[in-house]
Enzyme design. Sequence first.
Site, PDB file in Angstrom:
ATOM      1  N   SER A   1      -4.562   4.639   8.980  1.00  0.00           N
ATOM      2  CA  SER A   1      -3.174   5.182   8.737  1.00  0.00           C
ATOM      3  C   SER A   1      -3.221   6.662   8.716  1.00  0.00           C
ATOM      4  O   SER A   1      -3.952   7.158   7.787  1.00  0.00           O
ATOM      5  CB  SER A   1      -2.980   4.633   7.333  1.00  0.00           C
ATOM      6  OG  SER A   1      -1.629   4.852   6.793  1.00  0.00           O
TER       7      SER A   1
ATOM      8  N   ARG B   1       4.394  -8.054  13.104  1.00  0.00           N
ATOM      9  CA  ARG B   1       3.847  -7.461  14.211  1.00  0.00           C
ATOM     10  C   ARG B   1       2.749  -7.846  14.842  1.00  0.00           C
ATOM     11  O   ARG B   1       2.512  -7.468  16.228  1.00  0.00           O
ATOM     12  CB  ARG B   1       3.796  -5.788  14.055  1.00  0.00           C
ATOM     13  CG  ARG B   1       5.008  -5.319  13.624  1.00  0.00           C
ATOM     14  CD  ARG B   1       5.140  -3.514  13.672  1.00  0.00           C
ATOM     15  NE  ARG B   1       4.300  -3.170  12.609  1.00  0.00           N
ATOM     16  CZ  ARG B   1       4.610  -2.748  11.233  1.00  0.00           C
ATOM     17  NH1 ARG B   1       6.051  -3.006  10.967  1.00  0.00           N
ATOM     18  NH2 ARG B   1       3.704  -2.460  10.302  1.00  0.00           N
TER      19      ARG B   1
ATOM     20  N   HIS C   1       0.985   3.643  -3.717  1.00  0.00           N
ATOM     21  CA  HIS C   1       1.698   3.125  -2.209  1.00  0.00           C
ATOM     22  C   HIS C   1       3.501   3.099  -2.184  1.00  0.00           C
ATOM     23  O   HIS C   1       3.770   3.495  -1.340  1.00  0.00           O
ATOM     24  CB  HIS C   1       1.084   1.804  -1.754  1.00  0.00           C
ATOM     25  CG  HIS C   1       1.189   1.879  -0.275  1.00  0.00           C
ATOM     26  ND1 HIS C   1       2.432   1.191   0.150  1.00  0.00           N
ATOM     27  CD2 HIS C   1       0.716   2.285   0.650  1.00  0.00           C
ATOM     28  CE1 HIS C   1       2.457   1.143   1.327  1.00  0.00           C
ATOM     29  NE2 HIS C   1       1.505   1.835   1.770  1.00  0.00           N
TER      30      HIS C   1
ATOM     31  N   GLU D   1      -1.791  -4.527  15.473  1.00  0.00           N
ATOM     32  CA  GLU D   1      -0.527  -4.292  15.799  1.00  0.00           C
ATOM     33  C   GLU D   1      -0.404  -2.740  15.562  1.00  0.00           C
ATOM     34  O   GLU D   1      -1.464  -2.073  14.705  1.00  0.00           O
ATOM     35  CB  GLU D   1       0.402  -4.913  14.458  1.00  0.00           C
ATOM     36  CG  GLU D   1       0.170  -4.674  13.033  1.00  0.00           C
ATOM     37  CD  GLU D   1       0.671  -3.378  12.663  1.00  0.00           C
ATOM     38  OE1 GLU D   1       1.746  -3.127  13.092  1.00  0.00           O
ATOM     39  OE2 GLU D   1       0.296  -3.018  11.452  1.00  0.00           O
TER      40      GLU D   1
ATOM     41  N   PHE E   1       8.242   8.214   2.398  1.00  0.00           N
ATOM     42  CA  PHE E   1       8.354   7.930   4.136  1.00  0.00           C
ATOM     43  C   PHE E   1       9.864   7.676   4.298  1.00  0.00           C
ATOM     44  O   PHE E   1      10.278   7.951   5.251  1.00  0.00           O
ATOM     45  CB  PHE E   1       7.509   6.985   4.326  1.00  0.00           C
ATOM     46  CG  PHE E   1       7.422   6.553   6.050  1.00  0.00           C
ATOM     47  CD1 PHE E   1       7.070   7.622   6.760  1.00  0.00           C
ATOM     48  CD2 PHE E   1       7.963   5.372   6.486  1.00  0.00           C
ATOM     49  CE1 PHE E   1       6.951   7.527   8.268  1.00  0.00           C
ATOM     50  CE2 PHE E   1       8.010   5.203   7.583  1.00  0.00           C
ATOM     51  CZ  PHE E   1       7.518   6.087   8.649  1.00  0.00           C
TER      52      PHE E   1
END
Lengths: 354, 354
Positions: free
Chosen positions: A220, A179, A300, A144, A307
């Site tokens: 990422s 996803r 995280h 994904e 974000f």
Amino acid sequence: MESAIDTHLTACPRTISRRVPDAYQPPFPMFVGRADETLHQVTMAYLGVQYRDGGQRTAALAAVAEIVGTFDIADGPAHNDITRHTDKEGYVNLIVVGYWRDPAAFCRWLRSPDVNGWWDSPERLSGELGYFREIVSPRAEQFETLYAFTDNLPGVGAVMDDISGEINEHAYWGSMRERFPLSQTDWMESSGELVVVTGNPADGGRVVVQGHDNIALIRSGQDWREAGPEERALYLEEIQPTLQAGMDFLRDNGETVGCYSNRLVQNIDLDGNLLDETYNIGHWRSLEKLERWAESHPTHLRIFTTFFKVVADLDKLRLYHEVSVSDGANQIFEYLNCHPSTGMMRDAKVMASR
Amino acid sequence: MESAIDTHLTACPRTISRRVPDAYQPPFPMFVGRADETLHQVTMAYLGVQYRDGGQRTAALAAVAEIVGTFDIADGPAHNDITRHTDKEGYVNLIVVGYWRDPAAFCRWLRSPDVNGWWDSPERLSGELGYFREIVSPRAEQFETLYAFTDNLPGVGAVMDDISGEINEHAYWGSMRERFPLSQTDWMESSGELVVVTGNPADGGRVVVQGHDNIALIRSGQDWREAGPEERALYLEEIQPTLQAGMDFLRDNGETVGCYSNRLVQNIDLDGNLLDETYNIGHWRSLEKLERWAESHPTHLRIFTTFFKVVADLDKLRLYHEVSVSDGANQIFEYLNCHPSTGMMRDAKVMASR
């Protein structure tokens, strides 16, 4: 609003339900890569050159250039980029990653005399440099993508055909899994553990590690090359320090949470100049281990909330990820002259009888 | 390891899958309340007295004593506690919460002349005090509990029969939903919105708000009465400030995220003395809205990571929650003489034709 899962990859019937009700609406737009039905499987080849910081930089860059040179022969990858990072043991690693849209082409490339001869040459074992290749070939239903932008897709997106419209499956824990087309019918559970099948990491030389089904690989990325002063500051001051802390944790403590290997790398050009682009490369025992860490570790969670806070206003700062799982049979983990904690070697079991 | 869902509440077949693979193992132990098959439905009645800070404290405590007095007549609740909080508008609210193991008994209690007469009396509308009752009666499959301890269960746990062993469904986002027996087959989606069906909040007096299916109610508690100095400091210095920030956010901005009402309350005795015990009472448009906020808001994520960090070493500090959804038909939201932002009134729609 579209599903992240493309029409031709929709399972019928779906046997594993989503986590969120049908009424779920994401709070901001995100996008995924789209490929047509001719994309059955891709290959992601991370090809590394390792050296102890010091006089080997020129030789290492020359090795990188040799690798990139082989991409121009028949069946080379459709897309590649080059990165640099220093690992926990203080070694510098340059990694070229190539993306193929067709593993058969990759296989032909790998077996071509130039590539095969270079890798098998005794020279690879006699010098100061180390080399590794970590290669996975996930099928279309085994990976994904997620982008906060819609143009010039990096990574595997570069070998896909198009970008989606706004997709539904994002901004909640569990959306990464959802996803994956395969998540409709399969839990993607780990089938075993890493095993050294050739050589011994402690001895250096040539080592082959055997993977297992459903090792998860995440790339990422953060790209601030085109960012203006504000976004550059946002990235460098707000996002980057927390990201670094989280990725350092995984680099140094990965074995406690199911992370086999974690490298926060910075893009470079062929001359070794650093570019304003980084990404993290994480290999995990399973998608589940990655999920558990991502949704519970303070660093995280801070990355995630930052974000959330900034995503609606992003302009030129490009944030994205791609995550895959792969069959053990579609994985290659090989190391030449590398230190014993390199990549998959660190957590691989050396069989007692050998 | 047991399922949070008791054997007699296991759906066969389950039509909605869990979020995590079968191999999931929680990182620390947690427990849930257990009731035998004779518990079909419970009633949770939040009975409030409201006053503007000043001279009404004595009168308000007297009203609380009257309410608690009615618990001693036939069919009173099996368990209750009393709390105090100041709301956004600066009013003090004393709430008595009673728990019934059987809604029929609650109904008889509610209709008894003492209770009914008190509530319907014109005196309730003529004084300086406000009164409210917010009552839900979730069925056994419509609520879940979670305790970091195993004795003297507070809240709804006090009317249950027993405590479980270590349960599997916790420590991941989505586990709250998965502890609801109903989640096996039902998404528990909201069926509508709050509507004022009697009176007008702006006019004060007697107001009745009609709820809707699957309003979610969370009681999330912290009890440091028996905590030693270290745990007391942990709670007061590390947990409490973040908790307060998160709950203040919900109190003041709840309508932006689907939270109808949020009150961080502190337990008191019948004389109004504060005890070392607090809990939050949150009413949400749906379980989904609660999930989205809990898993994405920085304050709640900090609460969550702090909890992860300390939970394994908890001794006398007691942390727990209970969450329910209920049918619209099993909800009562009534307000007498309260300010118009009290409880469900704030977000309730006043029909234009009325």
